[in-house]
Enzyme design. Structure first.
Site, short mmCIF file in Angstrom:
data_model
loop_
_atom_site.label_atom_id
_atom_site.label_comp_id
_atom_site.label_asym_id
_atom_site.label_seq_id
_atom_site.Cartn_x
_atom_site.Cartn_y
_atom_site.Cartn_z
N ASN A 1 -53.96 17.18 -29.26
CA ASN A 1 -52.52 16.92 -29.25
C ASN A 1 -52.17 15.66 -28.46
OD1 ASN A 1 -50.47 18.90 -30.48
ND2 ASN A 1 -52.16 20.21 -29.79
N ARG B 1 -57.57 21.83 -28.40
CA ARG B 1 -56.15 21.82 -28.75
C ARG B 1 -55.39 20.84 -27.86
NH1 ARG B 1 -55.08 26.60 -27.56
NH2 ARG B 1 -55.55 27.49 -29.59
N SER C 1 -61.42 26.05 -28.37
CA SER C 1 -60.07 25.88 -28.92
C SER C 1 -59.10 25.47 -27.83
CB SER C 1 -59.60 27.17 -29.60
OG SER C 1 -59.44 28.18 -28.64
#
Lengths: 156, 278
Positions: free
Chosen positions: B209, B205, B201
């Protein structure tokens, strides 16, 4: 989109970068900040100590002032007492001296009055005798009546 | 459009921008893991940005005094205090590595993300002039970078987990959580998934992004490239500038926030590794 050997390079770069950041930035900065924190704490403590010292000295000064004031008051009271004593003494001495002078003067006056009276008596005696001589020239023998004359003279 | 000579479709344009400058035998392979492939642009930009951090750190570190701080030292001290506060909120006991590591992550990721704010065609076009035909300037849009950071953090959580709890304690933390001692096999599966989810994660992440952000910048850049022909440019070019500016401002937030999140989660994961019991 795949995982490549770049990963190993990035891990190595990351490790080296952490070491460098710690060496050049984190280490010196945290050390300096700790030092500053300590300095500030010490400064605050010293300030507090100074304030306490000042308060103590002020209390001591107040005590000393009080003492000095008391002493001064004592001195004044004693001096006043002393001054009164001196004045009283002087007055007494003066009074004594005046008495003595008065006494001496009085005795002198009495002496002189006595003298004057004596000389006056003699003079009057003389005058009476002279007068009586004149009146009794013929009838009275000076030698015979000398005793009577002397008695008269003492009565004057 | 990025191409001077032959015409390029929109898809080709975007694909071209999202291709790393790669060397190694596996560059053309479609495998998920390519062990003989090096993304030179990713390495180059991340190292340059790392060097920039070191240079600034060195300049600041030289002027550090216990007296009155000034200028850049103030900024650095603020950063250190900020990082220290995050750590103090989470960490049960002091650890000499977590501070510099968190600061490094924040600064490095922030700068790598910030490469996203450079106009998308500027550096690739410049590179073309010196004969480099592929260039992806944002290191955090390369999954290798974000995974490298996340795996480093993951390795440290295992290391500190073993050191703080001991080998037996570390293994035990996989056995009896979350469902108690009667569901040990299930617990192991859950705990392993939970552990593996951390680096995944963390890396996905950040990668997601920044990749998406870069993609939107590319799409906005396409407006001017494909539609602004002749008089239409009067309409499309201002639109491109407006959209670019809006996305740029929004992206400033993303860039900073993602760097911050990565740092905070690193602190949290390592803090969890330091806790004796759940």
């Amino acid at each position: 989109m795949s995982i490549t050997a770049t990963l190993f390079a990035q891990v190595a770069a990351f490790v080296i970068l952490i070491w460098l950041v710690n060496r050049f930035l984190w280490g010196p900065l945290t050390k300096a900040m700790d030092e500053r924190r300590r300095t500030v704490a010490e400064g605050l403590a010293a300030g507090e100590q100074g304030r306490k010292d000042l308060e103590e000295s002020q209390a001591r000064i107040r005590l000393m002032e009080e003492e000095a004031r008391n002493q001064a008051a004592n001195v004044i009271v004693q001096a006043e007492k002393r001054a009164t004593g001196i004045v009283e003494e002087a007055k007494a001495a003066a009074r004594e001296e005046a008495g003595r002078i008065k006494h001496a003067a009085q005795s002198e006056i009495e002496q002189q009055v006595l003298q004057a009276r004596e000389s006056l008596r003699r003079e009057v005696g003389g005058i009476v005798i002279a007068g009586s001589e004149r009146i009794l020239r013929k009838e009275v023998d000076a030698a015979a009546h000398a005793a009577a004359l002397r008695e008269l003279e003492s009565r004057l | 459009m990025s191409d001077g000579g032959e015409k390029m479709t929109s898809v080709e344009y975007i694909q071209h921008h999202l291709t790393n400058l790669c060397v190694g035998a596996d560059c053309e392979s479609q495998a998920i893991v390519k062990l003989n492939a090096w993304h030179l642009d990713t390495i180059f930009f991340s190292v340059v940005l790392g060097a920039l951090i070191v240079l600034l750190a060195w300049r600041v570190g030289r002027r550090v005094t216990a007296g009155e701080p000034s200028g850049l030292v103030n900024v650095a001290e603020m950063l250190v205090e900020f990082v220290n506060k995050q750590i103090a909120d989470v960490f049960p006991k002091p650890n000499p590595l977590i501070g510099p590591m968190s600061l490094t992550i924040f600064l490095w990721v922030l700068l790598m993300n910030a490469m996203d704010l450079v106009p998308v065609d500027l550096l690739p076009e410049a590179a073309k002039l010196v004969g480099v035909h592929y260039l992806k300037v944002v290191p955090t849009t390369d999954i290798s970078t974000t995974l490298a950071l996340a795996l480093s953090v993951f390795a440290l959580t295992i290391f500190y987990g073993l050191r703080v709890k001991g080998a037996a304690g570390y293994i035990k933390s996989f056995l009896f959580h979350p469902f108690g001692k009667f569901l040990v096999p299930f617990n192991i599966v859950m705990a392993v998934i939970e552990e593996l989810a951390k680096p995944l994660s963390l890396s996905l992440r950040l990668f997601g992004n920044l990749f998406a952000g870069e993609l939107v910048f590319l799409l906005i850049a396409l407006i001017g490239g494909t539609l602004a022909v002749g008089l239409a440019a009067l309409f499309w070019l201002p639109l491109q500038v407006g959209l670019d500016l809006a996305w740029l401002i929004f992206h400033l937030l993303v860039v900073t926030l993602q760097a911050f999140i990565f740092m905070v989660l690193t602190v949290v994961y390592l803090g969890m590794a330091h806790q004796e019991e759940h």
